[in-house]
Write an enzyme that holds these catalytic residues in place. Structure first.
Site, PDB file in Angstrom:
ATOM      1  N   HIS A   1      -2.861  -0.395  12.139  1.00 41.95           N
ATOM      2  CA  HIS A   1      -1.861  -0.790  11.161  1.00 41.95           C
ATOM      3  C   HIS A   1      -2.511  -1.803  10.245  1.00 41.95           C
ATOM      4  O   HIS A   1      -2.935  -2.876  10.688  1.00 41.95           O
ATOM      5  CB  HIS A   1      -0.625  -1.400  11.839  1.00 41.95           C
ATOM      6  CG  HIS A   1       0.420  -1.802  10.858  1.00 41.95           C
ATOM      7  ND1 HIS A   1       1.443  -0.974  10.477  1.00 41.95           N
ATOM      8  CD2 HIS A   1       0.584  -2.939  10.142  1.00 41.95           C
ATOM      9  CE1 HIS A   1       2.205  -1.589   9.587  1.00 41.95           C
ATOM     10  NE2 HIS A   1       1.706  -2.782   9.368  1.00 41.95           N
ATOM     11  N   CYS A   2      -2.611  -1.454   9.000  1.00 46.59           N
ATOM     12  CA  CYS A   2      -3.327  -2.314   8.065  1.00 46.59           C
ATOM     13  C   CYS A   2      -2.346  -3.235   7.360  1.00 46.59           C
ATOM     14  O   CYS A   2      -1.452  -2.769   6.643  1.00 46.59           O
ATOM     15  CB  CYS A   2      -4.056  -1.449   7.028  1.00 46.59           C
ATOM     16  SG  CYS A   2      -5.026  -2.423   5.878  1.00 46.59           S
ATOM     17  N   PRO A   3      -2.459  -4.523   7.524  1.00 46.44           N
ATOM     18  CA  PRO A   3      -1.529  -5.427   6.847  1.00 46.44           C
ATOM     19  C   PRO A   3      -1.772  -5.509   5.342  1.00 46.44           C
ATOM     20  O   PRO A   3      -0.855  -5.842   4.590  1.00 46.44           O
ATOM     21  CB  PRO A   3      -1.784  -6.782   7.516  1.00 46.44           C
ATOM     22  CG  PRO A   3      -3.170  -6.682   8.058  1.00 46.44           C
ATOM     23  CD  PRO A   3      -3.410  -5.241   8.378  1.00 46.44           C
TER      24      PRO A   3
ATOM     25  N   ASN B   1       0.131  -2.781   4.277  1.00 45.78           N
ATOM     26  CA  ASN B   1       1.432  -2.800   4.929  1.00 45.78           C
ATOM     27  C   ASN B   1       1.859  -1.405   5.368  1.00 45.78           C
ATOM     28  O   ASN B   1       2.976  -0.967   5.137  1.00 45.78           O
ATOM     29  CB  ASN B   1       2.489  -3.402   3.994  1.00 45.78           C
ATOM     30  CG  ASN B   1       3.761  -3.731   4.735  1.00 45.78           C
ATOM     31  OD1 ASN B   1       3.742  -4.025   5.926  1.00 45.78           O
ATOM     32  ND2 ASN B   1       4.879  -3.662   4.048  1.00 45.78           N
TER      33      ASN B   1
END
Lengths: 770, 158
Positions: free
Chosen positions: A150-152, A155
């Site tokens: 999950h790439c912040p 998002n």
């Protein structure tokens, strides 16, 4: 897609609009990294283009800014795709799917992949055994296919569908940063004597930002290049799944790279697609109605109120008595659904391919024209005491008539609307002949609505096919029949409360006969039969309002539009007032159904209301998950389902709420204007309040709040409309409380409570009340 | 018992859902989309094995065709990159085209083979391509013991 996954959220049971999804609270902190990344990227590049590139293009070549522009465009495109694309979310499994697994079912299932044993873990949130390489993202609350991480910064989860875009984003961003830094350095080296100028300062600042971000970005790019070459995901690398072991998913370096870069875009699950399309269509409808019809209606009503006041009074008295006809019989609806299902395929594909902005409106336009004719006829009828009362009849019957006329209309509510809408939207991708309905709300009513063939066909359709056709002829015939009947009944009897409650019943009991005469005796029993229909009705009301708006629009174009509008507005207002009070949970219902139709991300559902029933807050399920036991704890999930209303996406509620409140204010304003216009008549108030017939049921619902004022003024004036409206609102208000709890439980009880679920071609599930 | 239905509408009108069978994915060759051709026991009395296997194998070939990395998918990717992915607004991807073909095939199979036997295949795309769902319908008129609830075991279908 991150937004969609968030909104899909917890959806299971319908929850009241005020309740936010407990498991998916709005976390603004999630948006900080992506906002920062966007700001840095766009801001720095813009500064670079404004301050550095002009000199570079003059000094060297125009190719420099062009090259940088192309690179930046590539970065942006991949960034957007990585951010907004569905990573490959698995929809929640239908509760049917795990019926064979009981408490003794194991937590893990082993599968052999190329000779290597791989464990598939049971996901208690999504209710299936996670396929290999699939993982459940706690941030997005979805199981994602080929889950990477999950790439912040975007998002969003990175999964099967958007890994390529993420990888290309990293590559292009590295190249872009290098370019910006390099050209900035070139500029500075040529301006060493003018470093105090603004241009130089900005260039140096941009270089600093670029240099600062280059190291982590390049590092991440290199890391992913290695992963791609080895055919691993970040999740597998970080958890050390294949440390020292053999990776069963690799096909060799070259094939791994080509798989990432050259494979065809994987499809997204239909239910998610349906959800977005539903939301989009719905929001477009709302916007369209608000922006276009509201001023028109206002003008028309003002005009009409200023016209013959006597006719207005007469019409009002009629409107009090002539309530919308009850929706059609279920048997009639059923064949329509079946037929509409066949039409799904063609219209699904066409729907997807051309993305019609407002299919529902298009559908109802031809239907709406009939009321116009009817209204005209009504005027004459009343004056001449003829038996023809289509116009008047059709006016209040707009909502109810949809059901008889169209089968999929408002009265049908969930049964017709849902199957129609969802199917068309969702089924488009694979529709061809497969009729992939996707997940719609309850059943897929979209195809029934927006089938272009049906829409265009218009007349000639049978009652059943009128669900999807919305043919003007059908509507005209039906409305004429009903209106003539109603006119007779009006002439014969006029007990206002009964008539008032008729509208309530006709709204709430779609199964009732459309015959107006029979509607009267059906009142009280009908009201008690509403447990199942109210949710259906609630759902249908937005489309009803859309229909109404469409019809109103068509009506306005009729030759006798003004007189028609004159007649229609008071009735509609009155009708709306009643319906508003009688339809309490349209927004939540609508939201629930919207939620149902889409996302798996949070709902465990397939085609019908089961998902809402099914899903629970993932926190609860995960906490109760088989961490302590080797077996799936299925029991913990089920009991929670009914009690804990799974959170729903925040999107629909805000939309509905804002609309309803603003519409209520607008309705009240309009009402007051009409009241003033027809102050002497005293009857204007009857129709004045909440005249926005085409507006959603949310507006209608809030009209009930405004009813307090109009009603009081009405009663004070002692005009005729007040008497019917007063008892109506009185009778319907208590009923208002009833459907609300019923709604939340209705999905769970829908199958048992006289609503039949039938799976059609391609798995389309229709809920048909019997 | 085999129930005869003339068309899918009749199936829906007179039949009640008795059971659902789920065909799981076959992961023996990685994560490429393949479904198990194992014949479920609940369908033994409903449909002939060769017909069923033929359907599943055909579906598997379609999915393999969709996921094949060839010239067309490569060109599609290049074109998408060149147009900043705007081409996806106008064009259907190869996978989507094949999915439509699959949908039509499933529809045709349902009408010709499965509906007359009281079965209904659901397109796997609705389940996220995880399972093929086959719904077993019981004729309401002929069988009084049929159950509309999906929680009943497969024995109720017989």
């Amino acid at each position: 897609m991150p937004g969609s996954s968030k909104s899909g959220g917890a959806g299971g049971l319908p929850s009241p609009p005020h309740t936010a999804s407990p498991s998916r609270p709005l976390r603004p902190s999630r948006y900080v990294p992506v906002s920062a990344a966007t700001a840095f990227l766009v801001g720095s590049t813009t500064l670079f283009f404004c301050f550095t590139c002009p000199w570079l293009s003059e000094q060297f070549s125009v190719v420099v800014p062009i090259y940088n522009g192309v690179t930046f465009l590539f970065v942006l495109a991949n960034f957007c795709m990585a951010t907004f694309m569905d990573p490959g979310i698995f929809p929640r499994a239908d509760e049917d799917e795990d019926k064979e697994d009981d408490f003794r079912a194991p937590l893990y299932k082993t599968v052999e992949i190329r000779g290597i044993q791989v464990r598939m873990k049971w996901c208690s949130t999504c209710r299936f055994y996670r396929p290999p390489r699939c993982s459940h993202c706690s941030v997005c609350d979805n199981c994602v296919e080929d889950f990477d991480h999950h790439c912040p910064w975007v998002n969003n989860c990175i999964g099967r569908r958007n890994y390529r875009h993420f990888f290309l984003f990293l590559l292009s961003l590295t190249v872009h940063i290098m370019g910006v830094f390099g050209f900035g350095l070139l500029y500075v080296l040529y301006h060493t004597q003018q470093l105090d100028t603004v241009h130089s300062a900005v260039t140096m600042a941009v270089m600093c930002v670029a240099g600062l971000f280059f190291i982590p970005v390049a590092g991440l790019t290199g890391f992913h290049m290695v992963l791609v070459a080895r055919g691993r995901t970040t999740n597998e690398q970080v958890t050390g799944k294949f440390r020292g072991g053999v990776n069963p998913f690799t096909n060799g370096c070259w094939k791994n790279v080509s798989h990432v870069l050259c494979s065809s875009q994987a499809p997204r699950s239909l239910s998610l697609f349906v959800h977005h399309r539903c939301l989009w269509i719905y929001s477009m409808l709302i916007v369209y109605i608000w922006l276009y019809y509201y001023p028109l209606k206002q003008c028309v009503e003002l005009q009409s109120s200023l016209h013959s006041k006597s006719s207005l009074e007469m019409m009002e008295s009629q409107s009090c008595d002539a309530e919308p006809p009850p929706p059609p019989k279920p048997e009639l609806r059923y064949p329509g659904l079946s037929r509409g299902h066949q039409e799904q395929h063609t219209e699904e594909s066409s729907l997807l391919s051309k993305a019609p902005p407002t299919p529902t409106m298009y559908k109802y336009r031809p239907t709406y024209s009939s009321p116009g004719k009817n209204h005209t006829a009504l005027t004459h009828a009343y004056a001449n005491q003829s038996s023809q009362q289509p116009g008047f009849r059709s006016e209040p019957s707009l909502d109810g008539r949809e059901a008889p006329g169209e089968r999929g209309g408002g009265g049908l509510g969930g049964g017709g609307d849902r199957p129609g809408g969802g199917g068309s939207v969702g089924g488009a991708p694979g529709s061809g002949g497969g009729g992939i309905p996707g997940y719609s709300l309850g059943g897929r009513s979209y195809p029934s609505f927006s089938d272009p063939t049906v829409l265009s066909s218009g007349g000639g359709a049978s009652r059943s096919s009128s669900v999807r056709s919305g043919s003007a002829h059908n509507a005209a015939h039906i409305s004429e029949a009903t209106t003539s009947t109603s006119y007779k009944s009006l002439a014969n009897q006029t007990p206002p409360p009964r008539n008032g409650s008729l509208s309530y019943d006709s709204l709430l009991t779609p199964s009732e006969s459309p015959d107006f005469e029979s509607a009267a005796p059906d009142m009280s029993p009908g009201r008690h039969r509403t447990p199942a229909p109210p949710p259906v009705l609630g759902y249908s009301s937005p489309y009803l309002s859309a229909q109404l708006s469409q019809q109103r629009d068509a009506e306005l174009h009729q030759p006798s539009a003004s007189s028609v509008a004159l007649l229609s507005s008071p009735h509609r207002a009155h009708y709306l007032r009643v319906t508003s009070s009688s339809s309490p949970p349209p927004p939540p219902e609508r939201e629930r159904l919207l939620q149902e139709s889409h996302s798996h991300s949070h709902h465990s559902h397939s085609h019908s209301s089961r998902p809402p029933r099914f899903s629970r807050p993932p926190l609860l399920s995960d906490s109760a998950a088989p961490h302590h036991y080797p077996y799936r704890t299925r029991s913990t999930d089920t009991p929670l389902a009914p009690s804990t209303h799974p959170p729903r996406s925040p999107h629909p509620p805000p939309l509905g709420k804002s609309l309803s409140y603003s519409s209520a204010a607008a309705a009240e304003m309009q009402y007051r204007m009409v009241r003033k216009a027809s102050a002497s008549a005293g009857g204007g108030g009857g129709g004045g309040g909440g005249i926005q017939a085409p507006k959603d049921e949310i507006q209608m619902k809030l009209l009930s709040r405004t009813n307090g004022q109009p009603r009081s003024s009405l009663s004070s004036s002692g005009s005729t409309p007040s008497s019917p409206s007063h008892p109506i609102s009185m009778s319907t208000r208590p009923g208002q409380a009833y459907p609300s709890p019923g709604n939340t439980q209705s999905p769970a009880h829908k199958l048992g409570g006289g609503v039949k679920k039938v799976t059609g071609v391609g798995g389309t599930t229709y809920e048909i009340s019997v | 018992m085999a129930t005869e239905f003339h068309n899918l509408q009749e199936l829906r009108h007179s039949a009640s859902l008795a059971n659902k069978v789920f065909l799981q994915r076959d992961y023996s060759d990685g994560t490429t989309c393949r479904f198990q051709t194992k014949f479920p026991s609940e369908l033994e009395s409903r449909i002939e094995r060769p017909l069923f296997e033929d359907t599943v194998k055909r579906l598997n070939t379609y999915y393999a065709e969709a996921e094949k990395m060839g010239g067309q998918s490569y060109l599609e990717g290049c074109l998408a990159c060149a147009t900043a992915y705007l081409i996806f607004l106008c064009m259907e991807t190869r996978y989507e085209k094949v999915l439509k073909k699959i949908g039509r095939y499933i529809q045709e199979q349902n009408e010709k083979i499965y509906a007359p036997r009281g079965l209904l295949i659901t397109d796997p795309i609705e389940r996220g391509m995880r399972v093929i769902e086959i719904s077993i319908y019981e004729d309401r008129g002929s069988s009084g013991s049929c159950s509309g609830s999906s929680s009943t075991s497969g024995s109720s279908a017989r």
